[in-house]
Each structure stands twice: as C-alpha cells, then as structure tokens.
Design an enzyme around this catalytic site. Structure first.
Site, PDB file in Angstrom:
ATOM      1  N   HIS A  38      63.208 100.769  -2.394  1.00  0.00           N
ATOM      2  CA  HIS A  38      62.122 100.798  -3.368  1.00  0.00           C
ATOM      3  C   HIS A  38      62.693 100.945  -4.774  1.00  0.00           C
ATOM      4  O   HIS A  38      63.398 101.929  -5.050  1.00  0.00           O
ATOM      5  CB  HIS A  38      61.172 101.959  -3.082  1.00  0.00           C
ATOM      6  CG  HIS A  38      60.433 101.822  -1.779  1.00  0.00           C
ATOM      7  ND1 HIS A  38      61.004 102.141  -0.563  1.00  0.00           N
ATOM      8  CD2 HIS A  38      59.180 101.372  -1.510  1.00  0.00           C
ATOM      9  CE1 HIS A  38      60.125 101.909   0.398  1.00  0.00           C
ATOM     10  NE2 HIS A  38      59.017 101.440  -0.144  1.00  0.00           N
ATOM     11  N   ASP A  40      60.733  97.134  -2.859  1.00  0.00           N
ATOM     12  CA  ASP A  40      59.275  97.201  -2.974  1.00  0.00           C
ATOM     13  C   ASP A  40      58.852  98.097  -4.142  1.00  0.00           C
ATOM     14  O   ASP A  40      59.624  98.951  -4.600  1.00  0.00           O
ATOM     15  CB  ASP A  40      58.653  97.789  -1.699  1.00  0.00           C
ATOM     16  CG  ASP A  40      58.662  96.812  -0.537  1.00  0.00           C
ATOM     17  OD1 ASP A  40      59.314  95.758  -0.645  1.00  0.00           O
ATOM     18  OD2 ASP A  40      58.035  97.128   0.489  1.00  0.00           O
TER      19      ASP A  40
END
Length: 256
Positions: free
Chosen positions: A219, A73
């Site tokens: 991430h 992400d």
C-alpha cells in the site's frame, strides 16, 4: 464447485426452509444444516478474492519462472507515492498502482508521473468506501467509470485492471465489472503492511508466501514503505526473483 448458480440454489433452499418453518414444526438442526452452509459460502466467496465464487480474479499465475509482480493500493499519497516512484525509478522496477479515484483526482500529477515512468495505473474504485461491497450495481459502475476517466486523464489510456476495495466481491461487483469490461486482479502475497509495522516481520511474512508467479500486495499510503522497499528488493534479489510488469506476468493487456 461453488459458484453463482450453486449459491442461488442454496439461497432458495434456505428461503424455503425458513418459510416452511412458519407452517410446520422443523427441528433446529435442519435450520443449522441449511443456514450455516449458505452463509458460510457467502462469507467465503465475498472475503477471499481467490475463491472465484462471484467473479474470476487473477491472484497469481502458474509458472516455473521466478517472476513476480509488484502492486500498490490506496494511493496516490502526496507524502509517500513520490518516494516510492523515486525508488522504483532508481532501481528500474516496474509496478502497478491501483488508484483510489478521489485521491487521484487530488494528485493527478502523481498519477501522470507514474504512468509516464512506465508503471500501470489500475482502478481501485472512486471512494474506497467502507460500504462499497453494499453498493448496488449502478453505484459500483458509477465509481468504476469515474475512476476510469481520471486514469485516462492521467495516462491517456483506458484501464482494464480493477482491484476491489478490501478484496471483497459479490454479485453487484461482479455484474458491474462485467459491464465496464474490467478484469479483477487479486493477489496471493498479502503483506498486511497496513497492520504489521515491524519491517522484519513484514519481510518474513512475504518470504513465506512468495512463489513463482506471485502478485504482491503493498500500500503506497503507508509511510513505512519508504524504508521497507529496499529490504524487499534485497530479498527478491537474494531469492533470485525478477519483478516484471503485471500485464506481462498475467499475459493480458492493462489498457484498452
């Protein structure tokens, strides 16, 4: 089962008790017994993406096969994502990148590279605003459409996977997702790599939550990921897990 009709019913009950309190003496515990369940349910449904209260979210699959999907992400990031892509290419590992629109707009070539190398690009809103979950439906739709157009520009495909910022869901997000025909993707292994910086602690957390059919959340805006990924791959190999594309894991197409 806790769902939208039940929440609406709880809301009207709470509203009725509040109005009635203006006209009749109501014991304090009646307020507690009506308000606490309602607000508790809203918080539970909003902040736990696997609650399925506001919108169906795929957070894992039931399987006996030791297969998992890797998702990233908050990218693309110029100083991190290319190194992640280098590692994935070198080790022939597929992944899904849930892109923030304004970052993809700035680094379209990174998104294009990810797509060209066989990775899935997913929608993670345009702004990733701290206030995203307070946006009305029209604003959410606008954000999703704007990022969808950028992903199409990078991949020449229309994405169908969406991950809400922070994993928060509500009625507005649910209605917007339905309108743009995207599928909400959650996770069941949240690494907390934005908070945990010790690679050993991070690895231990993932290992405890890992199970067949897992969707792992990382991430690609975290510099520590560059050194952590080899350790994660080593762990998955040791545990005899195979990393497969997200669309293959969940059995649904990533693009229109």
């Amino acid at each position: 089962m806790l769902n939208r009709p039940v929440l609406i019913g709880m809301f009207f009950l709470t509203f009725f008790v509040l109005i009635a309190g203006w006209f009749f003496p109501i014991p304090w515990y009646v307020y507690v017994l009506t308000f606490a369940p309602f607000f508790g349910s809203v918080l539970y449904g909003s902040f736990l993406i696997d609650s399925q209260v506001f919108v169906p979210a795929i957070c894992k699959v039931e399987t006996s096969k030791k297969i998992v999907a890797l998702t990233f992400d908050d990218g693309p990031e110029e100083k991190v994502t290319p190194f992640v892509l280098d590692f994935l290419k070198e080790n022939k590992v597929p992944a899904t990148f849930f892109c923030i629109g304004h970052k993809l707009e700035k680094h379209l070539e990174i998104g294009r590279r990810a797509s060209d190398e066989g990775h899935i690009l997913g929608n993670h809103s345009y702004s990733h605003s701290n206030w995203f979950d307070f946006f009305p439906k029209k604003m959410v739709v606008r954000e999703l459409n704007r990022t969808e157009a950028l992903i199409k520009k990078a991949s020449h495909k229309i994405p169908r996977f969406f991950r809400p910022p922070y994993g928060v869901t509500n009625f507005s997000i649910a209605d917007a997702v339905a309108e743009v025909n995207e599928k909400v993707i959650g996770w069941n292994v949240r690494s907390l790599d934005t908070v945990i910086k010790d690679p050993d602690r991070l690895l231990n957390r993932i290992q405890k939550k890992l199970e067949p059919g897992s969707i792992i959340l990382l991430h690609d805006n975290q510099p520590g990921l560059i050194d952590f990924l080899p350790k994660l791959l080593e762990l998955l190999k040791k545990e005899q897990y195979e990393i497969v594309p997200l669309d293959e894991l969940i059995g649904q197409p990533a693009y229109e």
